[in-house]
Design a protein around this motif. Sequence first.
Motif, mmCIF file in Angstrom:
data_model
loop_
_atom_site.group_PDB
_atom_site.id
_atom_site.type_symbol
_atom_site.label_atom_id
_atom_site.label_comp_id
_atom_site.label_asym_id
_atom_site.label_seq_id
_atom_site.Cartn_x
_atom_site.Cartn_y
_atom_site.Cartn_z
ATOM 1 N N ASP A 1 0.831 -1.214 0.000
ATOM 2 C CA ASP A 1 0.000 0.000 0.000
ATOM 3 C C ASP A 1 0.863 1.260 0.000
ATOM 4 O OD1 ASP A 1 -2.316 -1.603 0.148
ATOM 5 O OD2 ASP A 1 -2.116 -1.727 2.318
ATOM 6 N N LEU A 2 1.946 1.231 -0.752
ATOM 7 C CA LEU A 2 2.866 2.363 -0.789
ATOM 8 C C LEU A 2 2.237 3.560 -1.513
ATOM 9 C CD1 LEU A 2 5.681 3.662 -0.431
ATOM 10 C CD2 LEU A 2 6.376 2.480 -2.525
ATOM 11 N N LYS A 3 2.359 4.736 -0.878
ATOM 12 C CA LYS A 3 1.872 5.972 -1.481
ATOM 13 C C LYS A 3 2.958 7.033 -1.343
ATOM 14 C CE LYS A 3 -3.056 5.114 -0.773
ATOM 15 N NZ LYS A 3 -2.843 3.708 -0.384
ATOM 16 N N VAL A 4 3.053 7.899 -2.338
ATOM 17 C CA VAL A 4 4.050 8.963 -2.369
ATOM 18 C C VAL A 4 3.343 10.307 -2.367
ATOM 19 C CG1 VAL A 4 5.972 9.964 -3.641
ATOM 20 C CG2 VAL A 4 5.640 7.479 -3.644
ATOM 21 N N ASP A 5 3.700 11.162 -1.433
ATOM 22 C CA ASP A 5 3.147 12.510 -1.397
ATOM 23 C C ASP A 5 3.826 13.341 -2.488
ATOM 24 O OD1 ASP A 5 2.902 15.383 -0.665
ATOM 25 O OD2 ASP A 5 1.859 14.587 1.090
ATOM 26 N N ALA A 6 3.040 13.823 -3.440
ATOM 27 C CA ALA A 6 3.603 14.534 -4.597
ATOM 28 C C ALA A 6 4.306 15.823 -4.190
ATOM 29 C CB ALA A 6 2.496 14.842 -5.604
ATOM 30 N N LYS A 7 3.891 16.428 -3.087
ATOM 31 C CA LYS A 7 4.482 17.703 -2.672
ATOM 32 C C LYS A 7 5.713 17.517 -1.802
ATOM 33 C CE LYS A 7 0.075 20.194 -2.857
ATOM 34 N NZ LYS A 7 -0.935 20.961 -2.079
ATOM 35 N N THR A 8 5.648 16.600 -0.834
ATOM 36 C CA THR A 8 6.731 16.452 0.137
ATOM 37 C C THR A 8 7.680 15.302 -0.183
ATOM 38 O OG1 THR A 8 5.477 14.952 1.578
ATOM 39 C CG2 THR A 8 5.177 17.330 1.910
ATOM 40 N N GLY A 9 7.237 14.357 -1.025
ATOM 41 C CA GLY A 9 8.054 13.175 -1.299
ATOM 42 C C GLY A 9 7.991 12.146 -0.193
ATOM 43 N N GLU A 10 7.187 12.399 0.837
ATOM 44 C CA GLU A 10 7.058 11.466 1.959
ATOM 45 C C GLU A 10 6.368 10.184 1.520
ATOM 46 O OE1 GLU A 10 5.892 12.709 6.271
ATOM 47 O OE2 GLU A 10 4.043 12.071 5.283
ATOM 48 N N LEU A 11 6.807 9.053 2.074
ATOM 49 C CA LEU A 11 6.223 7.761 1.747
ATOM 50 C C LEU A 11 5.382 7.258 2.917
ATOM 51 C CD1 LEU A 11 9.383 5.901 0.337
ATOM 52 C CD2 LEU A 11 7.890 7.509 -0.855
ATOM 53 N N THR A 12 4.250 6.645 2.624
ATOM 54 C CA THR A 12 3.479 5.916 3.627
ATOM 55 C C THR A 12 3.251 4.512 3.083
ATOM 56 O OG1 THR A 12 1.403 6.768 2.703
ATOM 57 C CG2 THR A 12 2.333 7.938 4.594
ATOM 58 N N PHE A 13 3.324 3.522 3.958
ATOM 59 C CA PHE A 13 3.212 2.130 3.513
ATOM 60 C C PHE A 13 2.915 1.232 4.697
ATOM 61 C CE2 PHE A 13 7.615 3.186 4.395
ATOM 62 C CZ PHE A 13 8.026 2.172 5.246
ATOM 63 N N ALA A 14 2.602 -0.023 4.408
ATOM 64 C CA ALA A 14 2.366 -1.029 5.440
ATOM 65 C C ALA A 14 3.518 -2.030 5.424
ATOM 66 C CB ALA A 14 1.044 -1.751 5.195
ATOM 67 N N HIS A 15 3.957 -2.398 6.643
ATOM 68 C CA HIS A 15 5.039 -3.367 6.779
ATOM 69 C C HIS A 15 4.943 -4.000 8.167
ATOM 70 C CE1 HIS A 15 9.021 -5.216 6.698
ATOM 71 N NE2 HIS A 15 9.282 -4.624 7.863
ATOM 72 N N ASP A 16 5.106 -5.315 8.224
ATOM 73 C CA ASP A 16 5.121 -6.033 9.497
ATOM 74 C C ASP A 16 3.849 -5.754 10.309
ATOM 75 O OD1 ASP A 16 6.386 -7.775 11.352
ATOM 76 O OD2 ASP A 16 6.996 -6.056 12.575
ATOM 77 N N GLY A 17 2.701 -5.683 9.630
ATOM 78 C CA GLY A 17 1.432 -5.521 10.311
ATOM 79 C C GLY A 17 1.123 -4.114 10.799
ATOM 80 N N ARG A 18 1.953 -3.134 10.443
ATOM 81 C CA ARG A 18 1.715 -1.761 10.883
ATOM 82 C C ARG A 18 1.872 -0.792 9.714
ATOM 83 N NH1 ARG A 18 5.538 -1.093 16.104
ATOM 84 N NH2 ARG A 18 6.840 -2.526 14.892
ATOM 85 N N ASN A 19 1.340 0.416 9.889
ATOM 86 C CA ASN A 19 1.480 1.464 8.883
ATOM 87 C C ASN A 19 2.649 2.372 9.269
ATOM 88 O OD1 ASN A 19 -0.920 0.902 7.196
ATOM 89 N ND2 ASN A 19 -2.022 1.363 9.077
ATOM 90 N N TRP A 20 3.415 2.796 8.250
ATOM 91 C CA TRP A 20 4.627 3.572 8.492
ATOM 92 C C TRP A 20 4.656 4.825 7.636
ATOM 93 C CZ3 TRP A 20 7.934 1.653 12.228
ATOM 94 C CH2 TRP A 20 7.725 0.321 12.612
ATOM 95 N N ARG A 21 5.428 5.807 8.128
ATOM 96 C CA ARG A 21 5.692 7.035 7.388
ATOM 97 C C ARG A 21 7.207 7.187 7.291
ATOM 98 N NH1 ARG A 21 3.190 10.017 10.423
ATOM 99 N NH2 ARG A 21 1.235 10.123 9.270
ATOM 100 N N TYR A 22 7.701 7.478 6.080
ATOM 101 C CA TYR A 22 9.152 7.561 5.864
ATOM 102 C C TYR A 22 9.480 8.835 5.111
ATOM 103 C CZ TYR A 22 13.820 6.348 4.063
ATOM 104 O OH TYR A 22 15.165 6.342 3.740
ATOM 105 N N THR A 23 10.438 9.581 5.616
ATOM 106 C CA THR A 23 10.917 10.802 4.964
ATOM 107 C C THR A 23 12.292 10.532 4.373
ATOM 108 O OG1 THR A 23 9.729 12.110 6.622
ATOM 109 C CG2 THR A 23 11.356 13.259 5.256
ATOM 110 N N PRO A 24 12.396 10.373 3.054
ATOM 111 C CA PRO A 24 13.682 10.020 2.430
ATOM 112 C C PRO A 24 14.793 11.024 2.709
ATOM 113 C CG PRO A 24 11.873 9.675 0.882
ATOM 114 C CD PRO A 24 11.297 10.393 2.066
ATOM 115 N N ALA A 25 14.470 12.310 2.795
ATOM 116 C CA ALA A 25 15.511 13.323 2.972
ATOM 117 C C ALA A 25 16.256 13.163 4.293
ATOM 118 C CB ALA A 25 14.899 14.713 2.887
ATOM 119 N N THR A 26 15.534 12.716 5.330
ATOM 120 C CA THR A 26 16.148 12.568 6.651
ATOM 121 C C THR A 26 16.325 11.117 7.070
ATOM 122 O OG1 THR A 26 13.984 12.683 7.727
ATOM 123 C CG2 THR A 26 15.153 14.763 7.376
ATOM 124 N N ASN A 27 15.818 10.204 6.250
ATOM 125 C CA ASN A 27 15.861 8.768 6.560
ATOM 126 C C ASN A 27 15.129 8.462 7.870
ATOM 127 O OD1 ASN A 27 16.624 6.138 5.759
ATOM 128 N ND2 ASN A 27 18.241 6.108 7.297
#
Length: 543
Positions: free
Chosen positions: A128-154
């Motif tokens: 269920d990976l989604k990319v925010d077109a404005k911020t580049g932030e990623l949201t996805f599901a992994h290991d039974g939970r939902n996550w938010r990832y900011t590539p610029a800061t890891n």
Amino acid sequence: MKRLSALAVLLMSSAAPLALAPVFATPAVAGTEAAAPARLPATVYARAEAVLPQHVDELIFGLSVRPQWIGDGADFWFEQRTAEGRNYVRVDPVTKQTRPLFDHDALTTALAGATGKPLARKDLRLRDLKVDAKTGELTFAHDGRNWRYTPATNAVEVATAAADKGVVSPDGRWRAVVRDGDLVIASTADGAERRLTQDGAASPYATPVINLKDMAAQGTSQPTVRPGVQWSPDSRFIATYRIDRDQARRLSLVQSSPKDGGPPRVLDYVYPLTGDAEVPTAEGVIFEVESGRRIAMALPAEPVLYYGGPDFEWSADSQAVFERRPVRGYGALQLHRIEAATGEARLLTEDKSDTYVDFYGHFWSYDDKSNTHFWTADPDGYAHVYAVDATTGARRQLTSGDWRARTVAGVDHQAKRVLIIGSGREAGRDPYLRHLYSVPAQGGRPRLLTPEALDHDVSVSPDGHFFVDNMSTIDQPTRSVLRSSSDGRVVMELGRADVSAYLAAGYRLPEPVQTVAADGVTPIYGALFKPADFDPAKRYPII
């Protein structure tokens, strides 16, 4: 007649994308009496299990490219599967450049640290990976939970599930949620809540007829689901519904082995059956957010005969809501326009039949840039696309002829052309093969954009300038390319399906076949699936 060890399977009038050959071996009929079943070795079952949907991706890689478009332009990303793992690739169609969507090694390490569980790079999979077109932030599901990832800061952190957060307004100021059956809006700035309704305890608002799968997944008859609300583009209004299910039929299901290991549970659910006089019925309602004013939609209560609820779509100017609804029994299919300020409803267009209007095969979409509904109908026996003015209901036919227009895949507003998927138009070809055509917005002669005699599974960019084309047949593995919607030229290659491991394991691809119907004229197209142990020296019965 000698006993045969397997059956050949012939599927007639079949579609054409790449398919997998059955691997079973079954005793056939000897003479006029059924032969005793022969015991099959375990290897036969193992071969069959290896090509079940949950396992076949271990043998076939790069089966297709599924573009996830970013924003309103033509940039996209896709998941690329290889024998070494998954890669998430970003594509810029204008520059013809590809690059990783993010630092795969960095995210793998960050996720392992956040979950406290080892994670190998080859096992990285983001659901269920989604990319925010404005911020580049990623949201996805992994290991039974939902996550938010900011590539610029890891930085990776746990995210709240969408169903728990409710539905956020387009301007970002409000969040619509359901509490104890009532519709509530909460400020995203300070969390302050305001109830739009006070009478939802007995008959909840914005709550669909619940899908039994959601109940089973959450282990309760009242699972958390996304509220059934649609915000207007200007965030002034909410369109929703209220379903009366008091007299509707209820069934029960025993969940004997819950996932959490607890005791069996009884799940109670609403499920109308054919002929039921009392079924769930939905009434549409609009709320003006600032004032809290309630505006009833002036339409009769709508029977809800399956899971879900009414589906509303707003006009681009936020002045009206549209709803497509079938008449019970599928004798008619209607498109209504409901004015937001008054609730006044008007029939925009309708198709009727003395027998059946195919609701599930019908295509409908609203183009907010031209304020047009695209609508399929088949008054002359062939399904074709019509353009319906979203204000007046004026209807014009865009395609015609002895072929089937299936769906509108996109619109190139700059070129004033509609991109339509159709089949059966190209002479001498399997009529089930899909092709993409460019048609003038006012109607006219279609231009073929996918000339290859293959099945074309396409996805058009939001701006209508490009499309991803996954072309294949049942015996030709997929080739994925990016094409221009102006003339169909190939802009860049995206990948090819790798079936080498599948073939090396001894499996075979099905074969296309063509024959003639009993009238001696009508061509019939099909697929022949031979058994795994096929011997050309033998004769086989056909299913």
